[in-house]
Motif scaffolding. Structure first.
Motif, short mmCIF file in Angstrom:
data_model
loop_
_atom_site.label_atom_id
_atom_site.label_comp_id
_atom_site.label_asym_id
_atom_site.label_seq_id
_atom_site.Cartn_x
_atom_site.Cartn_y
_atom_site.Cartn_z
N MET A 105 0.84 -1.20 0.00
CA MET A 105 0.00 0.00 0.00
C MET A 105 0.88 1.24 0.00
O MET A 105 1.86 1.33 0.71
CB MET A 105 -0.91 0.01 1.23
CG MET A 105 -1.87 1.19 1.27
SD MET A 105 -3.19 1.02 2.49
CE MET A 105 -2.23 1.05 4.01
N ARG A 106 0.52 2.21 -0.84
CA ARG A 106 1.19 3.51 -0.88
C ARG A 106 0.26 4.57 -0.28
O ARG A 106 -0.91 4.65 -0.66
CB ARG A 106 1.55 3.90 -2.31
CG ARG A 106 2.75 3.16 -2.88
CD ARG A 106 3.17 3.78 -4.20
NE ARG A 106 4.32 3.11 -4.76
CZ ARG A 106 5.59 3.40 -4.47
NH1 ARG A 106 5.86 4.36 -3.60
NH2 ARG A 106 6.57 2.74 -5.04
N VAL A 107 0.80 5.36 0.63
CA VAL A 107 0.02 6.40 1.29
C VAL A 107 0.74 7.74 1.14
O VAL A 107 1.95 7.83 1.34
CB VAL A 107 -0.19 6.09 2.79
CG1 VAL A 107 -0.98 7.21 3.47
CG2 VAL A 107 -0.89 4.75 2.97
N ALA A 108 -0.03 8.77 0.78
CA ALA A 108 0.50 10.13 0.78
C ALA A 108 0.06 10.83 2.06
O ALA A 108 -1.13 10.81 2.40
CB ALA A 108 -0.01 10.90 -0.44
N VAL A 109 1.01 11.44 2.75
CA VAL A 109 0.71 12.27 3.92
C VAL A 109 1.03 13.70 3.51
O VAL A 109 2.17 14.02 3.17
CB VAL A 109 1.55 11.85 5.14
CG1 VAL A 109 1.34 12.82 6.29
CG2 VAL A 109 1.20 10.43 5.57
N VAL A 110 0.02 14.56 3.52
CA VAL A 110 0.19 15.94 3.08
C VAL A 110 0.44 16.81 4.31
O VAL A 110 -0.47 17.04 5.11
CB VAL A 110 -1.03 16.44 2.30
CG1 VAL A 110 -0.82 17.88 1.83
CG2 VAL A 110 -1.31 15.53 1.11
N GLY A 111 1.68 17.25 4.46
CA GLY A 111 2.07 18.03 5.64
C GLY A 111 3.14 17.31 6.41
O GLY A 111 2.98 16.13 6.76
N SER A 112 4.26 17.99 6.69
CA SER A 112 5.38 17.33 7.37
C SER A 112 5.63 17.87 8.77
O SER A 112 6.72 17.73 9.32
CB SER A 112 6.66 17.49 6.54
OG SER A 112 7.05 18.85 6.47
N GLY A 113 4.60 18.50 9.35
CA GLY A 113 4.70 18.92 10.75
C GLY A 113 4.54 17.73 11.67
O GLY A 113 4.54 16.57 11.23
N PRO A 114 4.39 17.97 12.97
CA PRO A 114 4.26 16.86 13.91
C PRO A 114 3.14 15.89 13.56
O PRO A 114 3.34 14.67 13.61
CB PRO A 114 3.99 17.57 15.24
CG PRO A 114 4.68 18.88 15.11
CD PRO A 114 4.49 19.27 13.67
N SER A 115 1.96 16.38 13.18
CA SER A 115 0.86 15.45 12.88
C SER A 115 1.19 14.60 11.66
O SER A 115 0.89 13.40 11.63
CB SER A 115 -0.45 16.21 12.67
OG SER A 115 -0.39 17.07 11.55
N GLY A 116 1.82 15.19 10.65
CA GLY A 116 2.21 14.41 9.47
C GLY A 116 3.27 13.39 9.77
O GLY A 116 3.20 12.23 9.33
#
Length: 446
Positions: free
Chosen positions: A1-12
């Motif tokens: 599975m490939r997942v994109a996480v948009v945002g690289s702050g703590p939540s990302g």
């Protein structure tokens, strides 16, 4: 599975961490429109809070994981990669885009020159590349900070610090130079409610009392308008500790200092007054407790001189292209992180962090929040992985016009900031604008 996480702050980063911990095969791309990772840890935590900023080391471990890939400089939405295209490239997308704008006061004079949001001020001294504002402290002798949360305490502290304390930080050199030359000697931090309802933490509050050559002033009579101040025994421990600190300052004798910080309560801003085309004062109405946890106006008014006004009254999330949005809460409607449209979950779309729950909690709050979202995503995984994807989304992102800054590019920025600091006789110094950041990525550093 490939997942994109948009945002690289703590939540990302916590979302990416939870994914790779719970699924031994998942591949995660962490996308950010900035070429630098870490979100508000890099661009929101005050430069003199080195212990909190060291959290970047933990987030770095996540982004260096063999199944996690950082792709900076990728705009998602209008002007960049459409969200619909992103969904075609990944089995699932988790939006961790925070709360990108600040709340307004909605009073006359708010747009006068010299009136700013605390967000703009923080972006300036944190070297956010989108910051175009300047001249905050030029000509200012007195400043008013509207709000009594931790951000308000941060900007108050930055205005009251001197060159000796700020020079060792990673503050960009133009901001350091401007603050060192500042003529601000009075800083008023003002809240519309009482001391027992203030949102700052005791640790942050106490720091104001430890600043060299700065005095903290509190009016005991003003504090006493709050019934809980007179008898704090029923307060929760954090609020009780705040009251105890304020009691100590109220009882202390005045001492000579070059800067004075006044903490004011039960004052509601009603207008910013002009002087020579710029803000010259803030008009407040005195408030009193209404017996229901709020306040009511008394019809008594007071003006506080200010050539600089910083509002710090909260943040709001912004709509994300293609996703439902609740304008009242400033969040994307969701159930346990699953984006919902009407009564139905939107397949493959998730949220975490402030865009999920609103601007609440501390940095650590994002860890269980992200875990909840990832649990939902992995429960849905059997139905998500049947979709055929391109072999590598990176190629498709480039074909869509994106120019991703990979991890090596970010490391080049870090090296350039070390070199800049050395050239200035300081430690690490942040690069303050898009051009210098991208020059560093491509090795064109002067």
């Amino acid at each position: 599975m490939r997942v994109a996480v948009v945002g690289s702050g703590p939540s990302g980063c916590y979302t990416a961490q939870s994914l790779v911990q719970q699924d031994p095969d998942v591949l995660v791309d962490v996308l950010d429109r900035l070429p630098c990772p870490y979100g508000l840890v890099r661009y929101g935590v005050a430069p003199d809070h080195e212990k909190i900023k060291s959290l970047q080391n933990n987030l770095r471990t996540v982004l260096e994981h063999e199944r996690v890939r950082f792709l900076g400089g990728v705009e998602i939405g209008p002007g960049g990669v459409p969200t619909a295209r992103l969904r075609e490239l990944y089995h699932a997308v988790v939006y961790c885009v925070g709360a990108a704008t600040d709340r307004h006061l909605g009073i006359p004079g708010e747009d006068l020159p010299g009136s700013w949001s605390a967000t703009e001020f923080v972006s300036w001294y944190s070297a956010h590349p989108d910051s175009t504002a300047d001249g905050f402290v030029i000509g200012a002798r007195s400043a008013v900070v509207i709000g009594v949360g931790n951000v308000a305490v941060d900007v108050t502290r930055m205005l009251a610090r001197g060159l000796t304390e700020l020079s060792p930080t990673d503050m960009p050199h133009p901001a350091l130079t401007a603050l060192a030359a500042s003529r601000v000697t009075e800083v008023h931090m003002v809240g519309r409610r009482g001391p027992s309802q203030a949102r700052f933490t005791t640790k942050e509050l106490r720091e104001l009392g430890s600043l060299p050559d700065a005095e903290v002033a509190v009016d005991a009579a003003e504090l006493a308008l709050d019934p809980a101040y007179l008898d704090p025994s029923a307060l929760a421990a954090p609020q009780r500790r705040n009251v105890e600190v304020l009691r100590g300052w109220a009882a202390a004798e005045s001492r000579p200092a070059s800067r004075r910080i006044s903490l004011r309560f039960f004052l509601r801003p009603v207008e910013l007054l002009a002087d020579g085309g710029r803000v010259g004062a803030v008009r407040f109405e005195r408030t009193v407790p209404d017996g229901r946890g709020g306040v009511r106006g008394t019809g008594e008014f007071e003006e506080i001189e200010a050539q600089l006004v910083l509002r710090s009254v909260g943040y709001r999330g912004m709509p994300v292209e293609g996703l439902p949005f609740d304008a009242e809460s400033g969040t994307v409607p969701n159930v346990d992180g699953r984006v919902v449209q009407g009564c139905s979950a939107v397949p493959g779309e998730y949220v975490a962090g402030w865009i999920k729950r609103g601007p609440t909690g501390v940095i650590g709050t994002n860890r269980p929040d992200a875990k909840e979202t990832v649990t939902s995503l992995l429960e849905d995984a059997p139905t998500l992985v049947h979709k055929d994807l391109p072999e590598d989304p990176l190629d498709a992102l480039r074909a869509a016009g994106a120019e991703p800054v990979e991890w090596a590019g970010w490391c080049a920025i870090e090296r350039a900031e070390v070199e800049l600091g050395a050239s200035l006789g300081r430690g690490v110094v942040k690069l303050p604008d898009w051009q210098s950041l991208m020059n560093a990525v491509h090795g064109n550093v002067s």
